[in-house]
Write an enzyme that holds these catalytic residues in place. Structure first.
Site, PDB file in Angstrom:
ATOM      1  N   ARG A  89     -22.332 -12.770  53.037  1.00 25.93           N
ATOM      2  CA  ARG A  89     -23.507 -12.743  52.173  1.00 25.93           C
ATOM      3  C   ARG A  89     -23.130 -12.366  50.743  1.00 25.93           C
ATOM      4  O   ARG A  89     -23.710 -12.889  49.780  1.00 25.93           O
ATOM      5  CB  ARG A  89     -24.555 -11.771  52.726  1.00 25.93           C
ATOM      6  CG  ARG A  89     -25.899 -11.872  52.026  1.00 25.93           C
ATOM      7  CD  ARG A  89     -26.969 -11.081  52.745  1.00 25.93           C
ATOM      8  NE  ARG A  89     -26.694  -9.646  52.749  1.00 25.93           N
ATOM      9  CZ  ARG A  89     -27.486  -8.743  53.332  1.00 25.93           C
ATOM     10  NH1 ARG A  89     -28.574  -9.141  53.967  1.00 25.93           N
ATOM     11  NH2 ARG A  89     -27.185  -7.460  53.302  1.00 25.93           N
ATOM     12  N   LYS A 188     -28.476 -10.617  46.432  1.00 21.80           N
ATOM     13  CA  LYS A 188     -28.538  -9.156  46.330  1.00 21.80           C
ATOM     14  C   LYS A 188     -27.917  -8.748  44.991  1.00 21.80           C
ATOM     15  O   LYS A 188     -26.761  -8.328  44.913  1.00 21.80           O
ATOM     16  CB  LYS A 188     -27.831  -8.501  47.503  1.00 21.80           C
ATOM     17  CG  LYS A 188     -28.620  -8.582  48.806  1.00 21.80           C
ATOM     18  CD  LYS A 188     -27.954  -7.818  49.925  1.00 21.80           C
ATOM     19  CE  LYS A 188     -27.960  -6.315  49.735  1.00 21.80           C
ATOM     20  NZ  LYS A 188     -29.306  -5.727  49.873  1.00 21.80           N
ATOM     21  N   GLU A 221     -41.684  -8.637  52.092  1.00 25.73           N
ATOM     22  CA  GLU A 221     -40.860  -7.585  52.680  1.00 25.73           C
ATOM     23  C   GLU A 221     -41.297  -6.268  52.082  1.00 25.73           C
ATOM     24  O   GLU A 221     -42.234  -6.216  51.274  1.00 25.73           O
ATOM     25  CB  GLU A 221     -39.374  -7.852  52.407  1.00 25.73           C
ATOM     26  CG  GLU A 221     -39.010  -7.937  50.932  1.00 25.73           C
ATOM     27  CD  GLU A 221     -37.546  -8.297  50.692  1.00 25.73           C
ATOM     28  OE1 GLU A 221     -36.862  -8.667  51.654  1.00 25.73           O
ATOM     29  OE2 GLU A 221     -37.101  -8.182  49.544  1.00 25.73           O
TER      30      GLU A 221
END
Length: 329
Positions: A89, A188, A221
């Site tokens: 990721r 991220k 989220e």
């Protein structure tokens, strides 16, 4: 289960009614300063520095513009949990923002493991960052010639152990999750101001977490966690397209549910779906799996962590104790 000291990022509040089921976090937590590691060693670009000496330039674009990426990674019982998935990721995030990580995946793996060894830990948390590097005060990233890699080993728990027994309270915040067409939540990035503003709203509301909606008004989220609800024996969670991060722990819930013979559906959910859910829980690397018992003042189910949630938590604990990349092989 080995007990270690840890820095608690969120101190407990009193929640009623209390849960009957006792589920401990994978790492128990008692407050300590900074990383919680005595004489901590921090990795910066191939060298280790003491906590006091670990510094970055004020001209690093990670500081100036939030231009960089990160991963939070847990390790338990001498093993790094799902390290390969976290690094995959990280590389995906780097590719998306045209950032070239200055080392191979194999070298990064060894750097992570060696950072843990240098800090003499068997249980804890890794914060892995790759910044754009030093440039000038302009925005153009081509001015930054050498990206920097920073690895910090710490002993933290996102929530105090009482939250895992009694559950969290959450509140819907006005701050919407970033639209994927603006800054895609799949990356991220070091720019987490969207989440920080939502966290401030939770603080002001005296809640444990903030529920973030997307531009369509559906649940995306929480500030640092994926959201799951349970209704009539089935588990539901927002799809990635709703603005949810493709969480590593989120994926593990799918695995556990398959083992338990429980169906998981990725579908748009609303605040109403949370209010009327039988159970609700959040997932994240730092949070692990934590129950939610109240949303916007409404009790969820009977106000206690439910049976599917506790079974999922228990199986997750087993996986963290038994699997992972060995640190001291």
């Amino acid at each position: 289960m080995k007990t270690t000291d840890a820095t608690v990022l969120d101190k407990p509040k009193t929640h009623e009614p209390a849960a009957d089921v006792v589920v401990e976090p994978a790492i128990e937590s008692r407050p300590r300063a900074a990383t919680g590691v005595k004489e901590a060693k921090i990795y910066i670009d191939g060298k280790f520095y003491s906590e006091a000496s670990a510094k970055v330039s004020v001209f690093d674009h990670g500081l100036l513009y939030g231009d960089g990426i990160f991963e939070g990674i847990r390790f338990y019982n001498g093993r790094v949990f799902r390290l390969e998935e976290h690094l995959a990721r990280l590389w995906d995030s780097a590719r998306s923002i045209c950032l070239e990580i200055p080392m191979t995946v194999r070298d990064m793996t060894e750097a992570v493991l060696e950072t843990i060894r240098q800090n003499h830990l068997r249980d804890g948390y890794i914060r892995l960052l790759v910044t754009r590097g030093i440039g000038n005060l302009g925005l153009n990233p081509t001015q930054c010639k050498s990206p920097s890699v920073i690895i910090i080993a710490a002993m933290i728990a996102l929530y105090h152990e009482s939250f895992y027994r009694k559950g969290l309270t959450i509140v819907t915040c006005a701050t919407r999750r970033s639209n994927p067409a603006a800054l895609n939540p799949a990356v991220k990035s070091l720019n987490y101001l969207n989440n920080v503003m939502a966290r401030i709203e939770a603080n002001l509301a005296n809640a444990d977490e903030a529920l973030m909606l997307n531009d369509a008004g559906n649940v995306a989220e929480c500030t640092a966690d994926n959201v799951f609800v349970i209704k009539r024996g089935q588990i539901f969670t927002p799809p990635i397209t709703a603005g949810a991060l493709r969480g590593i722990t989120r994926g593990i819930v799918f695995e556990i549910a398959a083992e338990l013979g429980i169906k998981v559906l990725e579908t748009d959910i609303t605040r109403h779906d949370i209010f009327v859910a039988d159970e609700c829980f959040l997932t994240g690397t730092a949070a692990e799996i934590v129950p939610v018992v109240k949303a916007d003042g409404r009790l969820i189910g009977n106000g206690k962590p439910g049976s599917i949630t506790t079974r999922t938590m228990a199986r997750f604990r087993e996986m963290t104790r038994e699997t992972g990349t060995p640190i001291f092989a």
